[in-house]
Design a protein around this motif. Structure first.
Motif, PDB file in Angstrom:
ATOM      1  N   ALA A 125       0.894  -1.235   0.116  1.00  0.00           N
ATOM      2  CA  ALA A 125      -0.020  -0.056  -0.094  1.00  0.00           C
ATOM      3  C   ALA A 125       0.776   1.250  -0.145  1.00  0.00           C
ATOM      4  CB  ALA A 125      -1.095  -0.139   1.237  1.00  0.00           C
ATOM      5  N   LEU A 126       1.856   1.294   0.764  1.00  0.00           N
ATOM      6  CA  LEU A 126       2.992   2.392   0.853  1.00  0.00           C
ATOM      7  C   LEU A 126       3.335   2.640  -0.552  1.00  0.00           C
ATOM      8  CD1 LEU A 126       4.779   1.709   4.195  1.00  0.00           C
ATOM      9  CD2 LEU A 126       2.703   3.436   3.581  1.00  0.00           C
ATOM     10  N   ARG A 127       3.703   1.795  -1.173  1.00  0.00           N
ATOM     11  CA  ARG A 127       4.155   1.684  -2.697  1.00  0.00           C
ATOM     12  C   ARG A 127       3.403   2.184  -3.568  1.00  0.00           C
ATOM     13  NH1 ARG A 127       7.280  -2.797  -1.076  1.00  0.00           N
ATOM     14  NH2 ARG A 127       5.415  -4.362  -1.536  1.00  0.00           N
ATOM     15  N   PHE A 128       2.025   1.656  -3.387  1.00  0.00           N
ATOM     16  CA  PHE A 128       0.903   2.274  -4.167  1.00  0.00           C
ATOM     17  C   PHE A 128       0.745   3.523  -3.905  1.00  0.00           C
ATOM     18  CE2 PHE A 128      -3.768   3.114  -4.656  1.00  0.00           C
ATOM     19  CZ  PHE A 128      -3.855   2.966  -5.965  1.00  0.00           C
ATOM     20  N   TYR A 129       0.794   4.234  -2.670  1.00  0.00           N
ATOM     21  CA  TYR A 129       0.637   5.580  -2.287  1.00  0.00           C
ATOM     22  C   TYR A 129       1.709   6.553  -2.865  1.00  0.00           C
ATOM     23  CZ  TYR A 129      -2.617   4.331   1.478  1.00  0.00           C
ATOM     24  OH  TYR A 129      -3.645   3.707   2.568  1.00  0.00           O
ATOM     25  N   GLU A 130       2.773   5.849  -2.942  1.00  0.00           N
ATOM     26  CA  GLU A 130       3.774   6.782  -3.458  1.00  0.00           C
ATOM     27  C   GLU A 130       3.818   6.725  -5.183  1.00  0.00           C
ATOM     28  OE1 GLU A 130       8.985   6.741  -3.576  1.00  0.00           O
ATOM     29  OE2 GLU A 130       7.837   5.264  -2.356  1.00  0.00           O
ATOM     30  N   ASP A 131       3.114   5.657  -5.506  1.00  0.00           N
ATOM     31  CA  ASP A 131       2.891   5.704  -7.134  1.00  0.00           C
ATOM     32  C   ASP A 131       1.928   6.812  -7.585  1.00  0.00           C
ATOM     33  OD1 ASP A 131       4.887   3.806  -7.717  1.00  0.00           O
ATOM     34  OD2 ASP A 131       3.409   2.083  -7.736  1.00  0.00           O
ATOM     35  N   SER A 151      -0.980   8.446   7.851  1.00  0.00           N
ATOM     36  CA  SER A 151      -1.929   8.543   9.113  1.00  0.00           C
ATOM     37  C   SER A 151      -2.976   9.541   8.438  1.00  0.00           C
ATOM     38  CB  SER A 151      -1.457   9.285  10.320  1.00  0.00           C
ATOM     39  OG  SER A 151      -0.476   8.225  10.759  1.00  0.00           O
ATOM     40  N   PHE A 152      -2.642  10.598   7.903  1.00  0.00           N
ATOM     41  CA  PHE A 152      -3.589  11.717   7.170  1.00  0.00           C
ATOM     42  C   PHE A 152      -4.451  10.874   6.037  1.00  0.00           C
ATOM     43  CE2 PHE A 152      -5.014  14.318   3.911  1.00  0.00           C
ATOM     44  CZ  PHE A 152      -5.490  15.409   4.586  1.00  0.00           C
ATOM     45  N   ILE A 153      -3.849  10.076   5.334  1.00  0.00           N
ATOM     46  CA  ILE A 153      -4.478   9.352   4.161  1.00  0.00           C
ATOM     47  C   ILE A 153      -5.334   8.117   4.808  1.00  0.00           C
ATOM     48  CG2 ILE A 153      -3.946   7.543   2.413  1.00  0.00           C
ATOM     49  CD1 ILE A 153      -1.250   9.077   2.071  1.00  0.00           C
ATOM     50  N   ARG A 154      -5.103   7.529   5.846  1.00  0.00           N
ATOM     51  CA  ARG A 154      -5.836   6.552   6.412  1.00  0.00           C
ATOM     52  C   ARG A 154      -6.887   7.150   7.099  1.00  0.00           C
ATOM     53  NH1 ARG A 154      -3.027   2.444  10.405  1.00  0.00           N
ATOM     54  NH2 ARG A 154      -5.060   1.260   9.638  1.00  0.00           N
ATOM     55  N   ILE A 155      -7.075   7.995   7.789  1.00  0.00           N
ATOM     56  CA  ILE A 155      -8.275   8.649   8.400  1.00  0.00           C
ATOM     57  C   ILE A 155      -9.167   9.514   7.227  1.00  0.00           C
ATOM     58  CG2 ILE A 155      -9.095  10.691   9.836  1.00  0.00           C
ATOM     59  CD1 ILE A 155      -7.844   8.265  11.443  1.00  0.00           C
ATOM     60  N   ALA A 156      -8.616   9.709   6.284  1.00  0.00           N
ATOM     61  CA  ALA A 156      -9.208  10.390   5.008  1.00  0.00           C
ATOM     62  C   ALA A 156     -10.007   9.229   4.427  1.00  0.00           C
ATOM     63  CB  ALA A 156      -8.584  11.294   4.260  1.00  0.00           C
ATOM     64  N   SER A 182     -12.056   9.379  -1.545  1.00  0.00           N
ATOM     65  CA  SER A 182     -11.301   8.589  -2.643  1.00  0.00           C
ATOM     66  C   SER A 182      -9.943   9.147  -2.561  1.00  0.00           C
ATOM     67  CB  SER A 182     -12.020   9.043  -3.924  1.00  0.00           C
ATOM     68  OG  SER A 182     -11.606  10.142  -4.338  1.00  0.00           O
ATOM     69  N   LEU A 183      -8.953   8.299  -3.209  1.00  0.00           N
ATOM     70  CA  LEU A 183      -7.597   8.701  -3.221  1.00  0.00           C
ATOM     71  C   LEU A 183      -7.270   9.913  -4.091  1.00  0.00           C
ATOM     72  CD1 LEU A 183      -5.537   5.108  -3.644  1.00  0.00           C
ATOM     73  CD2 LEU A 183      -6.082   6.652  -1.537  1.00  0.00           C
ATOM     74  N   ASP A 184      -8.283  10.301  -5.110  1.00  0.00           N
ATOM     75  CA  ASP A 184      -8.099  11.472  -5.648  1.00  0.00           C
ATOM     76  C   ASP A 184      -8.524  12.449  -4.899  1.00  0.00           C
ATOM     77  OD1 ASP A 184      -7.388  10.021  -8.332  1.00  0.00           O
ATOM     78  OD2 ASP A 184      -9.530  10.115  -9.106  1.00  0.00           O
ATOM     79  N   GLU A 185      -9.397  12.584  -4.019  1.00  0.00           N
ATOM     80  CA  GLU A 185      -9.891  13.617  -3.156  1.00  0.00           C
ATOM     81  C   GLU A 185      -8.666  13.882  -2.031  1.00  0.00           C
ATOM     82  OE1 GLU A 185     -14.737  13.463  -2.854  1.00  0.00           O
ATOM     83  OE2 GLU A 185     -13.506  11.603  -2.181  1.00  0.00           O
ATOM     84  N   ILE A 186      -8.100  12.660  -1.780  1.00  0.00           N
ATOM     85  CA  ILE A 186      -7.096  12.871  -0.782  1.00  0.00           C
ATOM     86  C   ILE A 186      -5.805  13.522  -1.492  1.00  0.00           C
ATOM     87  CG2 ILE A 186      -5.419  11.356   0.777  1.00  0.00           C
ATOM     88  CD1 ILE A 186      -7.519   9.519   1.082  1.00  0.00           C
ATOM     89  N   ALA A 187      -5.719  13.150  -2.594  1.00  0.00           N
ATOM     90  CA  ALA A 187      -4.451  13.770  -3.422  1.00  0.00           C
ATOM     91  C   ALA A 187      -4.691  15.260  -3.638  1.00  0.00           C
ATOM     92  CB  ALA A 187      -4.355  12.999  -4.837  1.00  0.00           C
ATOM     93  N   ALA A 188      -5.906  15.523  -3.854  1.00  0.00           N
ATOM     94  CA  ALA A 188      -6.272  16.894  -3.934  1.00  0.00           C
ATOM     95  C   ALA A 188      -6.093  17.777  -2.913  1.00  0.00           C
ATOM     96  CB  ALA A 188      -7.537  17.185  -4.485  1.00  0.00           C
ATOM     97  N   ALA A 189      -6.320  17.108  -1.488  1.00  0.00           N
ATOM     98  CA  ALA A 189      -6.263  17.774  -0.143  1.00  0.00           C
ATOM     99  C   ALA A 189      -4.830  17.772   0.204  1.00  0.00           C
ATOM    100  CB  ALA A 189      -7.042  16.889   0.934  1.00  0.00           C
ATOM    101  N   LEU A 190      -4.143  16.969  -0.165  1.00  0.00           N
ATOM    102  CA  LEU A 190      -2.701  17.093   0.147  1.00  0.00           C
ATOM    103  C   LEU A 190      -1.850  18.086  -0.887  1.00  0.00           C
ATOM    104  CD1 LEU A 190      -1.805  13.212   0.666  1.00  0.00           C
ATOM    105  CD2 LEU A 190      -1.730  15.281   2.487  1.00  0.00           C
ATOM    106  N   ALA A 191      -2.493  18.051  -2.059  1.00  0.00           N
ATOM    107  CA  ALA A 191      -1.809  19.032  -3.333  1.00  0.00           C
ATOM    108  C   ALA A 191      -2.198  20.196  -2.862  1.00  0.00           C
ATOM    109  CB  ALA A 191      -2.372  18.682  -4.429  1.00  0.00           C
ATOM    110  N   THR A 206       3.740  18.307   4.689  1.00  0.00           N
ATOM    111  CA  THR A 206       3.104  17.216   5.668  1.00  0.00           C
ATOM    112  C   THR A 206       1.830  18.159   6.276  1.00  0.00           C
ATOM    113  OG1 THR A 206       4.710  15.799   5.933  1.00  0.00           O
ATOM    114  CG2 THR A 206       3.270  15.658   7.715  1.00  0.00           C
ATOM    115  N   PRO A 207       0.454  17.481   6.416  1.00  0.00           N
ATOM    116  CA  PRO A 207      -0.271  18.427   6.848  1.00  0.00           C
ATOM    117  C   PRO A 207      -0.107  18.814   8.413  1.00  0.00           C
ATOM    118  CG  PRO A 207      -1.157  16.583   5.975  1.00  0.00           C
ATOM    119  CD  PRO A 207       0.031  16.508   5.906  1.00  0.00           C
ATOM    120  N   THR A 208      -0.196  20.136   8.898  1.00  0.00           N
ATOM    121  CA  THR A 208      -0.175  20.413  10.409  1.00  0.00           C
ATOM    122  C   THR A 208      -1.333  20.379  11.017  1.00  0.00           C
ATOM    123  OG1 THR A 208      -0.687  22.779   9.715  1.00  0.00           O
ATOM    124  CG2 THR A 208       1.639  22.340   9.377  1.00  0.00           C
ATOM    125  N   LYS A 209      -1.489  20.651  12.181  1.00  0.00           N
ATOM    126  CA  LYS A 209      -2.680  20.382  12.950  1.00  0.00           C
ATOM    127  C   LYS A 209      -3.820  21.480  12.340  1.00  0.00           C
ATOM    128  CE  LYS A 209      -4.322  21.013  17.583  1.00  0.00           C
ATOM    129  NZ  LYS A 209      -5.297  21.978  17.937  1.00  0.00           N
TER     130      LYS A 209
END
Length: 145
Positions: free
Chosen positions: A21-27, A52-57, A63-72, A79-82
């Motif tokens: 899963a980590l390799r997938f997240y990195e890809d 941890s942010f990804i797992r909670i989201a 979706s992973l696309d929504e998570i990617a948009a949030a991180l972007a 890395t997300p701050t508080k």
């Protein structure tokens, strides 16, 4: 002495996420690593917070696309701050409310007609004569809106 980087195995162990899963997240560009001269991945300690942010989201239902948009949306892909977490999680409040409402509808109506249009249950002829709800779209119309 604190080590500044983690191997993929260490990150997997600390985060509770499989190495695959980590390799997938990195890809997908959700997390980042550097490579050693032997081409082994090394993750900064901050990546543990990103995972941890990804797992909670994902638990929220993003979706992973929504998570990617949030991180972007974070400056310099940091890395997300508080404060980032508080801001982003507020945007998910209505989504959680919708999920809670759906789960409550499922709990309360699961034994009855779900409005799927099957017309095979006895009460479907009463609840949905001639599949009137079919015109509203596919799927279980009474539970999913």
């Amino acid at each position: 002495m604190t080590v500044d980087t983690l191997t993929i195995g260490e990150l997997a162990h600390r985060s509770g996420v499989a190495q695959s899963a980590l390799r997938f997240y990195e890809d997908k560009g959700l997390i980042h690593s550097t490579r050693t001269s032997g081409n082994q991945r090394r993750y900064s300690r901050a990546e543990l917070r990103r995972v941890s942010f990804i797992r909670i989201a994902q638990q929220v239902g993003l979706s992973l696309d929504e998570i990617a948009a949030a991180l972007a949306s974070l400056p310099e892909n940091r890395t997300p701050t508080k404060a980032d977490w508080e801001r982003l999680s507020r945007t998910w409040q209505s989504r959680l409310d919708d999920q809670i409402a759906l789960i409550e509808r499922l709990r309360d109506r699961l034994a009855g007609c779900i409005g799927c249009g099957c017309l095979s249950l006895r009460n479907c002829a009463l609840s949905n004569p001639q599949d009137e709800y079919g015109a509203q779209g596919p799927g279980p119309r009474f539970l999913v809106r």
